[in-house]
Design an enzyme around this catalytic site. Sequence first.
Site, PDB file in Angstrom:
ATOM      1  N   ASP A  53     -36.586  -5.529  59.981  1.00 40.58           N
ATOM      2  CA  ASP A  53     -37.154  -5.147  58.743  1.00 40.58           C
ATOM      3  C   ASP A  53     -38.443  -5.830  58.219  1.00 40.58           C
ATOM      4  OD1 ASP A  53     -34.455  -3.908  57.025  1.00 40.58           O
ATOM      5  OD2 ASP A  53     -33.717  -5.963  57.868  1.00 40.58           O
ATOM      6  N   ARG A  93     -40.342 -10.042  58.229  1.00 39.28           N
ATOM      7  CA  ARG A  93     -39.614 -10.940  59.270  1.00 39.28           C
ATOM      8  C   ARG A  93     -40.592 -11.717  60.156  1.00 39.28           C
ATOM      9  NH1 ARG A  93     -36.774 -10.455  55.667  1.00 39.28           N
ATOM     10  NH2 ARG A  93     -34.748  -9.057  55.865  1.00 39.28           N
ATOM     11  N   ARG A 137     -40.213  -3.297  46.659  1.00 41.21           N
ATOM     12  CA  ARG A 137     -40.071  -2.926  47.766  1.00 41.21           C
ATOM     13  C   ARG A 137     -40.104  -1.162  47.499  1.00 41.21           C
ATOM     14  NH1 ARG A 137     -34.091  -4.543  49.231  1.00 41.21           N
ATOM     15  NH2 ARG A 137     -34.812  -3.633  51.439  1.00 41.21           N
ATOM     16  N   LYS A 181     -34.859   4.315  53.918  1.00 39.72           N
ATOM     17  CA  LYS A 181     -33.659   3.750  53.184  1.00 39.72           C
ATOM     18  C   LYS A 181     -34.052   3.401  51.690  1.00 39.72           C
ATOM     19  CE  LYS A 181     -35.284  -1.265  54.239  1.00 39.72           C
ATOM     20  NZ  LYS A 181     -35.130  -2.350  55.008  1.00 39.72           N
ATOM     21  N   HIS A 182     -32.773   3.699  50.968  1.00 41.70           N
ATOM     22  CA  HIS A 182     -31.503   3.583  51.194  1.00 41.70           C
ATOM     23  C   HIS A 182     -30.714   4.605  50.718  1.00 41.70           C
ATOM     24  CE1 HIS A 182     -33.263  -0.593  50.747  1.00 41.70           C
ATOM     25  NE2 HIS A 182     -32.158  -0.984  51.828  1.00 41.70           N
ATOM     26  N   HIS A 186     -25.790  -6.432  48.480  1.00 39.05           N
ATOM     27  CA  HIS A 186     -25.508  -7.498  49.334  1.00 39.05           C
ATOM     28  C   HIS A 186     -24.344  -8.116  48.767  1.00 39.05           C
ATOM     29  CE1 HIS A 186     -29.737  -6.774  50.609  1.00 39.05           C
ATOM     30  NE2 HIS A 186     -29.408  -7.073  51.564  1.00 39.05           N
ATOM     31  N   ASP A 232     -26.531   0.550  56.499  1.00 39.21           N
ATOM     32  CA  ASP A 232     -27.104  -0.799  56.194  1.00 39.21           C
ATOM     33  C   ASP A 232     -26.031  -1.953  56.598  1.00 39.21           C
ATOM     34  OD1 ASP A 232     -28.516  -2.655  55.056  1.00 39.21           O
ATOM     35  OD2 ASP A 232     -28.723  -1.592  52.744  1.00 39.21           O
TER      36      ASP A 232
END
Length: 493
Positions: A79, A87, A149, A179-180, A192, A263
Amino acid sequence: MPTATVLATQQRDVATLALGVLMPSFRGTTLPADYAALLAEGLGGICLFGTNTAAGPASVRALTDAIHAVRPGAVVAVDEEGGDVTRLHAAQGSPVLGPAALGAVDDLGLTRATGRAVGLDLAAAGIDLDLAPVADVNSNPDNPVIGTRSFSADAAPAAAHVAAWVEGLRSAGVAACAKHFPGHGDTGQDSHLELPTLDVPLAVMAERELVPFAAAVEAGVAAVMTGHIVVPALDPDLPGTLSAPVLGLLRERLGFRGVIVSDALDMAGASGGRGIPEAAVLSLVAGADLLCVGPAKPAALVREIQAAIVAAVADGRLARERLEEAAGRVETCQGTWRDVRGDSPRHVTISPVSRGNAALDPAQVAGARRALRIEGTLPDLQGAMVVTVPTTANVAVGEVPWGLEPDAIARVGEEPPPAVTAAQAEGRPLIVQVRDAHRRPEVGALLAALAPAVVVEWGWPGAYDGGRICPHGWSRPGAVAVTEALRAAGWGR
């Protein structure tokens, strides 16, 4: 007539096919022996998370080389969205603007260049697939997991920037995954942690949620990631990741022929109440091809998922043909990604943006200045104190640095620190940094008590009464632009 890849896939046993559709992650910065064994047996890929990239880009490259040495065709994904979600640059912050800032600038050339910069960074690290860009339209300002995002709260600009970012990434030899699907922007829950619902008519989805995904498909996106959200207009029971009607919309209405990536299946929106192995089976049945399992998972769990898939084929819940289709699609796209990124020679140099001490790209800093929104007139900030109000980031962002270096920290539910009280008594102005204050009443109450001269809102710029600077998300170029604006108003640091 079946292709050679399809024929080869059909000749393999179900256990090997089951491994070929899995993309788990291990803990640590080196390849564990048990994961090397999984790769040697045909594991589809590895998704890198923060624990895998913590040692820096040179270590990441050594890790990806080790993975590809065992299985050259394995997909290595990460990601890397730019801005808040990074990351490779989790220790310092992203060197490029995030989607909300790019959307605020609304310069498709800059967005395309940003996608390319990210792609060059990932290619140098040996990464094949970027789980980006976010194609969600952040139409709900209280969304706890999308926010900055997203490129926009409106479908048309979001679509244009998604397509430009995909094109830029591909030009650097890295595949993109939008995504998503079918769109996480108009939700008020974090998948999440729980199961959100997108409760809108299909006609609204067609005019809003689906538009950026259609643009991504048109731009040649290699993969699309599912969202763990219930869409009652299509399936009132199962989240999109596990729903044939939802994933069918992507294939049939948008004509997508690439890889559908789930995901992370360890998220509550997918596996809550049923477990990861069962979620994996249901996702394959629904039409997904490559299953992201989640971060830091033991090899034993991968074996458990593999066994569940094999059992589902044996008892007829999952057709072997569907598993072969998924594995074959992953293999076909692995070849496509290898053709794009170039295997001989592989990228071997660390790209400039990966070097921690490298100067920021002037175009990114210039873009950050254009993205900056100042609401109201900034007061005289001579002698101002910078105060941070810490808040917990969503899981996608993680606990990474954000904001300018503070002089003091004021925590929700606690008395202001003595340094802040003293500054107020002396009449010194306060610059208070927050994230998404509009959806956090407790932060709003603290702001009212502090009575800051100016607020720096590093999150999504929701409603606020008072002087405010909005950089549209955190990034290192954004920090430069905010610092310049504060200094122009007299701040001396």
